[in-house]
Structures are given as C-alpha cells and as structure tokens.
Design a protein around this motif. Structure first.
Motif, short mmCIF file in Angstrom:
data_model
loop_
_atom_site.label_atom_id
_atom_site.label_comp_id
_atom_site.label_asym_id
_atom_site.label_seq_id
_atom_site.Cartn_x
_atom_site.Cartn_y
_atom_site.Cartn_z
N LEU A 77 0.71 -1.25 -0.16
CA LEU A 77 0.04 -0.12 0.02
C LEU A 77 0.74 1.26 -0.03
O LEU A 77 0.43 2.21 -0.67
CB LEU A 77 -0.98 -0.01 1.24
CG LEU A 77 -2.05 -1.28 1.14
CD1 LEU A 77 -3.02 -0.88 2.49
CD2 LEU A 77 -2.95 -0.67 -0.16
N ARG B 16 0.42 4.42 -2.51
CA ARG B 16 0.29 5.66 -2.09
C ARG B 16 1.30 6.59 -2.85
O ARG B 16 0.79 7.56 -3.03
CB ARG B 16 0.42 5.72 -0.36
CG ARG B 16 -0.05 6.77 0.22
CD ARG B 16 0.43 6.78 1.63
NE ARG B 16 -0.53 5.68 2.34
CZ ARG B 16 -0.03 4.65 2.94
NH1 ARG B 16 1.24 4.34 2.99
NH2 ARG B 16 -0.93 3.72 3.46
N ASP B 17 2.80 6.05 -2.80
CA ASP B 17 3.40 7.01 -3.32
C ASP B 17 3.20 7.23 -5.06
O ASP B 17 3.46 8.25 -5.40
CB ASP B 17 5.04 6.23 -3.35
CG ASP B 17 5.59 6.35 -2.05
OD1 ASP B 17 5.30 7.42 -1.14
OD2 ASP B 17 6.59 5.68 -1.63
N LYS C 29 0.67 9.84 -5.18
CA LYS C 29 1.14 11.14 -4.70
C LYS C 29 1.67 11.58 -5.91
O LYS C 29 1.87 12.75 -6.30
CB LYS C 29 2.20 11.04 -3.86
CG LYS C 29 1.45 11.10 -2.21
CD LYS C 29 2.34 11.58 -1.19
CE LYS C 29 1.89 11.03 0.02
NZ LYS C 29 2.59 10.35 1.01
N PHE D 241 -7.10 2.31 3.11
CA PHE D 241 -6.44 2.82 1.97
C PHE D 241 -7.25 3.85 1.18
O PHE D 241 -7.08 4.89 0.72
CB PHE D 241 -5.77 1.59 1.18
CG PHE D 241 -5.33 2.19 0.14
CD1 PHE D 241 -4.02 2.63 0.02
CD2 PHE D 241 -5.95 2.19 -1.26
CE1 PHE D 241 -3.25 2.91 -1.20
CE2 PHE D 241 -5.23 2.44 -2.40
CZ PHE D 241 -3.74 2.96 -2.33
N GLU E 32 -7.99 7.06 2.81
CA GLU E 32 -6.88 7.91 2.85
C GLU E 32 -6.24 8.50 1.43
O GLU E 32 -5.86 9.66 1.30
CB GLU E 32 -5.77 7.28 3.48
CG GLU E 32 -4.48 7.98 3.65
CD GLU E 32 -3.26 7.10 3.92
OE1 GLU E 32 -2.08 7.54 3.58
OE2 GLU E 32 -3.21 5.97 4.19
N VAL E 33 -6.53 7.59 0.38
CA VAL E 33 -5.73 7.76 -0.85
C VAL E 33 -6.52 8.16 -2.02
O VAL E 33 -6.12 8.87 -2.74
CB VAL E 33 -4.85 6.73 -1.09
CG1 VAL E 33 -4.04 6.92 -2.47
CG2 VAL E 33 -3.73 6.25 -0.10
#
Ligand SMILES: Nc1ncnc2c1ncn2[C@@H]1O[C@H](COP(=O)(O)OP(=O)(O)OP(=O)(O)O)[C@@H](O)[C@H]1O
Ligand SMILES: [Mg+2]
Length: 254
Positions: free
Chosen positions: A189, A193-194, A197, A211, A214-215
């Motif tokens: 995850l 996430r990276d 971003k 997840f 948040e993402v």
C-alpha cells in the motif's frame, strides 16, 4: 482536459449472466478511484474490460480520448485487429491479486522482459530503468532473486515495478493485497500511495477501506454489475446513501 477513462453504459454478459449492466464511469487524469463491492458484483470484469482482456457487448469505453476495441467509420463501428488491440492495451498496466510473475525469470528479467521484447527498448536502457523502479519499490537488493525466493508482498511490489516499466498512462489494480499476509500489506500500500502522490491515474479494486479513505479521490460502490453510488471517500464510506452500500461497508469494516 480529456478524461483518462470514459466508460459509457458498458455491458458484459457471460451467457445469461449480466456481469456488467450499464456501467458508466469517468476517471480524470491523475485521479485515484477505488472500487468496492461484494463478490461477483463485476469489479474484476470491469477492470478486464478497461484493459481489453474481455470484449464488451454494449456501450463504449474511451481511454485517453481513444475509443477502444473499435474504429469508427462514418456511423459504423469496426472491430480492431488483435495487433491494434495489443497497442491500445499498452496504455494501462494491470496488477493482479496473484502477482503473475514469470517464475523461471529473475526479478530483473521479469521487469525488462516487456520493455525489451514488446517495446523494443535497448537492453541497457531497460536495465537502467528497471534498477530505478526497483529502488522506487524498495527492492534493489532483489534484482537477481527468483519470484519463489520472495515474500508475497515483495512479489507484488515487483509486479508493480514490472507494470510501471511499460510506462503506462494508468494502472489498474485488482485486489492487490488480498492474497497477502496482513503484515505484508502495508509495504504494498505504501508503494501505491507513493504512485498516487506522484500523479499516476489509478483504479484500485480493494477491500482496504482505510487505504480508500486516505488515498482515493473517489470511491465507487458496485453491486450486481452496476454502479450503485460513488463519491468522495469521506462521504461514501461514512454516510452512504443506499442501504446496500451501508450493509456492505458494515460487513467489511473490522
Ligand atoms: N469468464 C467468465 N465466465 C463466466 N462467468 C464469469 C466469468 N468471469 C466472471 N464471471 C461472472 O461474472 C460475475 C462478475 O464477476 P467478477 O469476477 O467481475 O466479480 P468481482 O466483483 O470481481 O468478485 P470478487 O470480489 O469475488 O473478485 C460473477 O457472477 C462471475 O461468476
Ligand atoms: Mg474480482
């Protein structure tokens, strides 16, 4: 700006079963969309249609503004050749639940295989790229290992690196962490996430609601081959409109 994905009234049957029953969805460039829903609701089928692993039997899909699977001539649609479909499929990288790495190849060979054989990139360039990707997923020390020598979480990070090596415009993830032991989920995850971003367009089928919260920019709930509702994660996961969505979320949340 042209959306990365436009799916319009997409349907897909398997015999009498309507796996997709009029799915419409737009995904903007750089957006992260999580798809949730019960088993059999059509989530994998939808991803497979986006990536042309399945042919749709109604509606239309555009990837980055290009109609997929067909060419329009006047008011007629002609199916594309296998070769044209293979070209279109390069736009999206797919990451599966069960990694699907080539077991007889090392990590490095797995990652450079597509770039060298399909994209005809010079081997040295493909290796340099692969090393950068291994760094990105935190596995530089595993370049000469075979998949069987890696944990599930490591294999999945290699699978992500392999998908990225083809320089796709978007990534499709089908339950990328659900075959993993709980302690290995976090590393995968974190890589995802990276990527989010960094502006990668991602569609992620997942049961990881944390997840998603948040993402994801948006969460889509599917049931019975349809999009039941969608919205920002805070809204959809906390105050869903439909009873079916509420029941599902209550069942999945620990
Ligand atoms: N190749 C196939 N042949 C026949 N039926 C299929 C095929 N692929 C999927 N289906 C059916 O289509 C429906 C949707 O399946 P799909 O795999 O898209 O669901 P899903 O939402 O991904 O479920 P899960 O959460 O269990 O992965 C199911 O009823 C499934 O049995
Ligand atoms: Mg599935």
């Amino acid at each position: 700006m042209t959306p990365m994905i436009v799916a319009l009234d997409v349907s897909k049957h398997f015999g009498p079963l309507k796996a997709l029953d009029g799915v419409s969805l737009e995904v903007a460039r750089g957006e992260v969309v999580c798809i949730i829903g019960p088993s059999g609701s059509g989530k994998s089928t939808f991803l497979r249609c986006l990536n042309q692993l399945e042919r749709i039997d109604g509606g239309a899909i555009w990837v980055n503004g290009e109609l997929i699977g067909y060419r329009r001539e006047g008011d007629r649609l002609h199916p594309l050749s296998d070769r044209e479909i293979a070209r279109q499929r390069l736009a999206s990288g797919m990451v599966f639940q069960r990694f699907n790495l080539f077991g007889h190849m090392t990590v490095l060979q797995n990652i450079i295989e597509g770039p060298v054989t399909v994209l005809r990139r010079p081997r040295a360039e493909a290796i340099a790229d692969a090393m950068a990707l291994l760094e990105q997923v935190g596995l530089s020390d595993k370049r000469d290992s075979y998949p069987a020598e890696l944990s599930g979480g490591q294999q999945q990070r290699i699978a992500i690196a392999r998908a990225l090596a083809m320089k796709p415009e978007l990534l499709l993830f089908d339950e990328p962490t659900s075959a993993l032991d709980p302690e290995l989920v976090g590393d995968v995850l974190a890589v995802m996430r990276d990527l989010a971003k960094g502006g990668m367009t991602m569609i992620v089928v997942t049961h990881e609601l944390g997840f998603a919260r948040e993402v994801a920019n948006r969460v889509v709930f599917m049931d019975n081959g349809r999009v039941v509702e969608q919205g920002p994660p805070g809204t959809l996961l906390s105050t869903p409109t439909h009873a079916r969505t509420r029941e599902f979320i209550a069942a999945v949340l620990p």
